[in-house]
Design a protein around this motif. Structure first.
Motif, PDB file in Angstrom:
ATOM      1  N   ALA A  97       0.828  -1.210   0.000  1.00 11.82           N
ATOM      2  CA  ALA A  97       0.000   0.000   0.000  1.00 11.82           C
ATOM      3  C   ALA A  97       0.859   1.256   0.000  1.00 11.82           C
ATOM      4  O   ALA A  97       0.529   2.248  -0.667  1.00 11.82           O
ATOM      5  N   LEU A  98       1.959   1.228   0.729  1.00 14.70           N
ATOM      6  CA  LEU A  98       2.839   2.393   0.778  1.00 14.70           C
ATOM      7  C   LEU A  98       3.401   2.706  -0.607  1.00 14.70           C
ATOM      8  O   LEU A  98       3.444   3.871  -1.032  1.00 14.70           O
ATOM      9  N   ILE A  99       3.827   1.674  -1.315  1.00 16.03           N
ATOM     10  CA  ILE A  99       4.372   1.876  -2.663  1.00 16.03           C
ATOM     11  C   ILE A  99       3.306   2.482  -3.574  1.00 16.03           C
ATOM     12  O   ILE A  99       3.577   3.415  -4.347  1.00 16.03           O
ATOM     13  N   ALA A 100       2.089   1.973  -3.481  1.00 22.31           N
ATOM     14  CA  ALA A 100       1.004   2.495  -4.320  1.00 22.31           C
ATOM     15  C   ALA A 100       0.731   3.965  -4.023  1.00 22.31           C
ATOM     16  O   ALA A 100       0.564   4.785  -4.941  1.00 22.31           O
ATOM     17  N   VAL A 101       0.694   4.317  -2.751  1.00 23.17           N
ATOM     18  CA  VAL A 101       0.394   5.697  -2.365  1.00 23.17           C
ATOM     19  C   VAL A 101       1.512   6.638  -2.797  1.00 23.17           C
ATOM     20  O   VAL A 101       1.255   7.727  -3.340  1.00 23.17           O
ATOM     21  N   LEU A 318      -4.014  13.263  -0.261  1.00 22.87           N
ATOM     22  CA  LEU A 318      -5.152  13.828  -0.986  1.00 22.87           C
ATOM     23  C   LEU A 318      -5.514  15.213  -0.456  1.00 22.87           C
ATOM     24  O   LEU A 318      -5.779  16.140  -1.232  1.00 22.87           O
ATOM     25  N   PHE A 319      -5.514  15.384   0.855  1.00 21.32           N
ATOM     26  CA  PHE A 319      -5.789  16.704   1.430  1.00 21.32           C
ATOM     27  C   PHE A 319      -4.738  17.718   0.990  1.00 21.32           C
ATOM     28  O   PHE A 319      -5.058  18.832   0.560  1.00 21.32           O
ATOM     29  N   VAL A 320      -3.461  17.353   1.113  1.00 27.59           N
ATOM     30  CA  VAL A 320      -2.379  18.293   0.804  1.00 27.59           C
ATOM     31  C   VAL A 320      -2.388  18.672  -0.667  1.00 27.59           C
ATOM     32  O   VAL A 320      -2.276  19.856  -1.030  1.00 27.59           O
ATOM     33  N   LEU A 321      -2.512  17.688  -1.533  1.00 30.39           N
ATOM     34  CA  LEU A 321      -2.460  17.963  -2.964  1.00 30.39           C
ATOM     35  C   LEU A 321      -3.680  18.765  -3.411  1.00 30.39           C
ATOM     36  O   LEU A 321      -3.565  19.645  -4.275  1.00 30.39           O
ATOM     37  N   ALA A 322      -4.844  18.489  -2.841  1.00 23.53           N
ATOM     38  CA  ALA A 322      -6.033  19.270  -3.182  1.00 23.53           C
ATOM     39  C   ALA A 322      -5.877  20.719  -2.739  1.00 23.53           C
ATOM     40  O   ALA A 322      -6.258  21.654  -3.461  1.00 23.53           O
ATOM     41  N   ASN A 323      -5.304  20.929  -1.546  1.00 25.41           N
ATOM     42  CA  ASN A 323      -5.055  22.299  -1.089  1.00 25.41           C
ATOM     43  C   ASN A 323      -4.042  23.001  -1.975  1.00 25.41           C
ATOM     44  O   ASN A 323      -4.158  24.195  -2.250  1.00 25.41           O
ATOM     45  N   ASN A 324      -3.022  22.270  -2.426  1.00 28.98           N
ATOM     46  CA  ASN A 324      -2.019  22.861  -3.310  1.00 28.98           C
ATOM     47  C   ASN A 324      -2.612  23.264  -4.651  1.00 28.98           C
ATOM     48  O   ASN A 324      -2.153  24.208  -5.287  1.00 28.98           O
ATOM     49  N   ALA A 325      -3.608  22.513  -5.101  1.00 29.71           N
ATOM     50  CA  ALA A 325      -4.224  22.816  -6.387  1.00 29.71           C
ATOM     51  C   ALA A 325      -5.098  24.062  -6.318  1.00 29.71           C
ATOM     52  O   ALA A 325      -5.396  24.678  -7.342  1.00 29.71           O
ATOM     53  N   SER A 326      -5.507  24.448  -5.117  1.00 29.47           N
ATOM     54  CA  SER A 326      -6.356  25.626  -4.949  1.00 29.47           C
ATOM     55  C   SER A 326      -5.496  26.880  -4.882  1.00 29.47           C
ATOM     56  O   SER A 326      -4.424  26.884  -4.273  1.00 29.47           O
ATOM     57  N   GLU A 334     -17.491  20.914   2.306  1.00 38.67           N
ATOM     58  CA  GLU A 334     -17.993  19.904   1.372  1.00 38.67           C
ATOM     59  C   GLU A 334     -16.846  19.202   0.646  1.00 38.67           C
ATOM     60  O   GLU A 334     -16.871  17.977   0.465  1.00 38.67           O
ATOM     61  N   SER A 335     -15.850  19.975   0.243  1.00 41.96           N
ATOM     62  CA  SER A 335     -14.704  19.382  -0.456  1.00 41.96           C
ATOM     63  C   SER A 335     -13.916  18.457   0.463  1.00 41.96           C
ATOM     64  O   SER A 335     -13.483  17.377   0.052  1.00 41.96           O
ATOM     65  N   ARG A 336     -13.772  18.864   1.714  1.00 41.01           N
ATOM     66  CA  ARG A 336     -13.024  18.031   2.660  1.00 41.01           C
ATOM     67  C   ARG A 336     -13.753  16.731   2.949  1.00 41.01           C
ATOM     68  O   ARG A 336     -13.134  15.666   3.036  1.00 41.01           O
ATOM     69  N   LEU A 337     -15.067  16.822   3.080  1.00 39.29           N
ATOM     70  CA  LEU A 337     -15.839  15.596   3.288  1.00 39.29           C
ATOM     71  C   LEU A 337     -15.768  14.701   2.059  1.00 39.29           C
ATOM     72  O   LEU A 337     -15.717  13.471   2.168  1.00 39.29           O
ATOM     73  N   GLY A 338     -15.738  15.321   0.891  1.00 39.79           N
ATOM     74  CA  GLY A 338     -15.589  14.547  -0.335  1.00 39.79           C
ATOM     75  C   GLY A 338     -14.272  13.802  -0.380  1.00 39.79           C
ATOM     76  O   GLY A 338     -14.213  12.639  -0.821  1.00 39.79           O
ATOM     77  N   ILE A 339     -13.213  14.443   0.099  1.00 36.26           N
ATOM     78  CA  ILE A 339     -11.908  13.786   0.131  1.00 36.26           C
ATOM     79  C   ILE A 339     -11.906  12.640   1.134  1.00 36.26           C
ATOM     80  O   ILE A 339     -11.287  11.594   0.896  1.00 36.26           O
ATOM     81  N   VAL A 340     -12.604  12.824   2.254  1.00 29.92           N
ATOM     82  CA  VAL A 340     -12.707  11.733   3.226  1.00 29.92           C
ATOM     83  C   VAL A 340     -13.375  10.521   2.583  1.00 29.92           C
ATOM     84  O   VAL A 340     -12.898   9.374   2.710  1.00 29.92           O
ATOM     85  N   LEU A 341     -14.473  10.746   1.881  1.00 30.29           N
ATOM     86  CA  LEU A 341     -15.168   9.634   1.221  1.00 30.29           C
ATOM     87  C   LEU A 341     -14.296   8.999   0.142  1.00 30.29           C
ATOM     88  O   LEU A 341     -14.247   7.762   0.019  1.00 30.29           O
ATOM     89  N   LEU A 342     -13.601   9.832  -0.639  1.00 31.94           N
ATOM     90  CA  LEU A 342     -12.695   9.302  -1.662  1.00 31.94           C
ATOM     91  C   LEU A 342     -11.591   8.474  -1.016  1.00 31.94           C
ATOM     92  O   LEU A 342     -11.212   7.406  -1.534  1.00 31.94           O
TER      93      LEU A 342
END
Length: 709
Positions: A97-101, A318-326, A334-342
């Motif tokens: 899992a670590l390699i995949a992430v 996912l949280f860090v990269l999404a924040n970087n994209a903003s 809503e976006s944070r909850l979406g990331i939790v579900l993803l």
């Protein structure tokens, strides 16, 4: 594609190693895993109710120590323990899992993260691959709770590094204890746990970053689980006592999650809440079923526990990269909850199709192939990280102009490390740096990092005038007597300020003293209500301490700040000094170099990105009033950066295509050059003040221009 989950049968393939099949399955421990990972996830999602959600990692440590010690101890007793088998199980458990992430995160990071941050990312990939990321973040003095931490996609791997470092030593210790101490390993473990806990308590006060990140200060948490597994505590045969222990465990964890915050000293004593809570639940459940155990054994909770490792790995990048994209704002709820579900979806997929195939006796991957594949993947990650690091973040991914804008993050005083004092590396005021010419210093600049941001420009101006400047800079320490910004055992601000002031009083050659600081930080905390840069930072500094402890009332803090600033200024004026009070630098709420680069990449006009002047006035109203009231005297001069950075509508953050800040609140070298006209009075006779001209002829001066009172 259909994914079916049968909890009891899937557990037989889930264990961290093939030999987990030899341990009786306890669904309540998987439920406890779920509690741990969900606390971490909701904390990272910014759910304010769970301000202590970071304690989930400590729960993981206790669970890990318990389960793995059970396996090792049983195999040692049965004479079949093998180091190579142990590490094979660890590789099968950790690596897939670590390699995949890391692989997916690296692809996304290369598309999203700007070069300077990407260079840091490359370093963290190397450290993660070698399981030393905790040491990297400690060496960077990366506070897990500060704003910078939210730019590091691999930050969460610090806990994996601690576990793997612990398990390099721990099996060998158990083997030697069994052989040479006739199996009396409990006493050895108790001594190790007490030593580690004592070091943790001490380090929280004297070196909090080391306490948080390093294995020696965290080992006791894993050892606590080990002690339970080794039978150090007698079984709880009374049902009522089991229920009390179980309920107490839930309460301790709940209190830690809700009662602690990023400002709480941690780990140390506060880590006892999650660790003892987890220990109570594990130990009480080992002797029989409890109500708490039944709750933790509910199938939805157990399922989250089963995928907890993958969920922990996926959610943070996912949280860090999404924040970087903003560009302009942090993610909304809503976006944070979406990331939790993803993250949950990815974790379920990762667990089923990446983790599971490598586990259990039915795995088609041999020991040799597991080691080869793991070593190859980590070797490739190290090569990738080195490329990213030595190419300085692969700048070819973006335009030259965008890359130039990101470089303003490095636009700082080149003598910063040499001349700026820190609690871990204090500089005696007698040895303070001199900027400018070789003349005897006639000007002193005294303050915190905001003073450090402007000292280079002041030094250049001193050189041009044939003068020199003495610099007394100390991190998180404004030039105000009696200030205490951290717990006293690790706070050197008050002592430093008294030493600086005494030196200034006894140095007649210094005629002018400039006081500069981010005063509002010590009164109101970080800028968390305007812009994303510091929104996740919860730390509020103490400022002053009374007979009953730290002063927390804002009005009282402001009163004491004004009182002690008056005392500071009075002593300087009495010593014959001209005192120059610099008003606050406008805070922007954005890491300006990165924000400007993102705007440019997005096709926007960087010059149009400004900050409202009304916010500056609101945020700085209290300290502006204090500075206004500090007396009227020819020996007191007031200079206002806002006179050049702001008009009646907004405050600029760039000029002539250059960033005026190197982060969200510190001026860059270009920024200090831009406001250099306000420093003219420093090098003129005390009785004269030159008028301030608009340096670039592009902005009208407000009524806030420097005046003599």
């Amino acid at each position: 594609m259909e994914i079916k989950f049968n909890i009891p049968s899937l557990f037989r393939n889930l264990g961290a190693a093939p030999s987990y099949a030899g341990i009786n399955y306890r669904p309540d421990i998987d439920g406890l895993r779920a509690v741990a990972v969900l606390l971490v996830v909701v904390y990272h999602a910014g759910m304010e109710t769970f301000g202590g959600g970071f304690i989930g990692v400590d729960i993981f440590f206790v669970i890990s120590g318990y389960l793995i010690t059970q396996i090792i101890a049983r195999e040692i007793r049965e004479g079949r323990f093998s180091i190579i088998n142990f590490y094979e199980r660890r590789v099968r458990r950790i690596f897939p899992a670590l390699i995949a992430v890391v692989f997916v995160s690296s692809i996304l990071a290369s598309l999203i993260i700007l070069p300077i941050r990407f260079m840091e990312y490359g370093q963290s990939v190397i450290a993660c691959s070698l399981f030393v990321s905790n040491m990297l973040f400690w060496s960077e003095a990366a506070d897990y709770f500060d704003a910078a931490a939210h730019t590091k996609p691999m930050l969460h791997t610090w806990s994996l590094a601690i576990e793997e470092q612990f398990y390099i030593v721990f099996p060998l210790v158990l083997m030697l204890a069994f052989r040479w101490l006739n199996g009396r390993w409990t006493l050895l473990m108790v001594i190790a746990a007490v030593s580690s806990f004592s070091l943790s308590v001490w380090s929280v006060e004297h070196n909090p970053a080391a306490a948080f990140y390093l294995a020696p200060t965290r080992a006791w948490e894993l050892i606590l689980g080990s002690l339970i597994a080794l039978g150090a505590f007698p079984p709880v045969r009374n049902g009522a006592i089991r229920e009390i222990l179980s309920f107490s465990g839930l309460c301790l964890i709940g209190w830690g999650a809700i009662g602690l915050t990023a400002a709480s000293p941690f780990p140390g004593f506060n880590a006892l809440y999650p660790c003892l809570g987890a220990g109570f639940l594990i130990h009480s459940g080992a002797s029989g079923q409890t109500l708490g155990g039944k709750l933790l054994s509910l199938r939805p909770i157990v399922f989250i526990g089963l995928i907890s490792y993958s969920l922990y790995l996926w959610h943070w990048p996912l949280f860090v990269l999404a924040n970087n994209a903003s560009i302009y704002e942090m993610l909304d709820l809503e976006s944070r909850l979406g990331i939790v579900l993803l993250s949950i979806v990815l974790a379920a997929f990762s667990w089923k199709f990446i983790e599971q195939p490598f586990r259990g006796k039915s795995s088609r991957f041999t020991r040799r192939s597991v080691f080869i594949q793991g070593a190859t993947a980590m070797g490739l990650f190290i090569c990738f990280g080195m490329f990213v690091h030595y190419s300085k973040g692969w700048p070819g991914r973006i335009s030259d102009k965008a890359e130039q804008l990101t470089q303003f993050a490095q636009s700082k005083d080149p003598r910063e490390f040499e001349c700026f004092s820190r609690p871990s590396r204090p500089i005696d005021p007698k040895d303070a740096c001199v900027y400018g010419s070789r003349a005897t210093p006639s000007v002193a600049v005294w303050g915190d990092s905001h003073a450090g941001a402007v000292i280079h420009q002041i030094g250049k101006m001193a050189f041009d005038h044939g003068q020199s400047v003495k610099f007394f800079g100390f991190t998180l320490c404004p030039p105000v007597l009696a200030m205490q910004v951290k717990p006293k055992s690790r706070d050197k601000c008050a002592d430093n300020n008294e030493s600086v002031l005494s030196l200034l009083e006894s140095t007649p050659s210094i005629k002018t003293v400039v006081l500069i600081a981010r005063y509002t930080l010590y009164l109101s905390g970080y800028n968390t209500d305007f812009g994303p840069a510091e929104r996740m930072v919860e730390m509020k500094y103490i400022s002053f301490v009374g007979e009953n402890g730290p002063i927390t009332d804002p009005a009282e803090k402001a009163r004491l700040l004004e009182l002690h600033m008056r005392e500071t200024v009075h002593r300087l004026v009495t010593a014959g000094k001209r005192v120059v009070l610099m008003y606050p630098i406008p805070e922007t709420g954005y890491v300006i170099p990165e924000t400007l680069a993102k705007i440019y990449v997005d096709g926007g006009d960087i010059e149009k990105f400004t900050r409202p002047y009304e916010y500056y006035k609101k945020r700085q109203a209290v300290i502006t009033g204090i500075l206004d009231r500090l007396g009227e005297s020819e020996q007191i001069v007031r200079i206002r950066p806002s006179s050049l950075l702001c008009d009646s509508v907004d405050c600029i953050v760039s000029a002539n295509g250059k960033s005026l800040y190197y982060d969200d609140d510190h001026l860059s070298l270009e920024g200090t050059e831009y406001i250099s006209p306000i420093f003219k009075p420093l090098f003129e006779s005390p009785g004269a003040l030159a008028p301030i001209a608009d340096k670039n002829g592009t902005r009208a001066l407000s009524a806030d221009q420097p005046t003599r009172l």
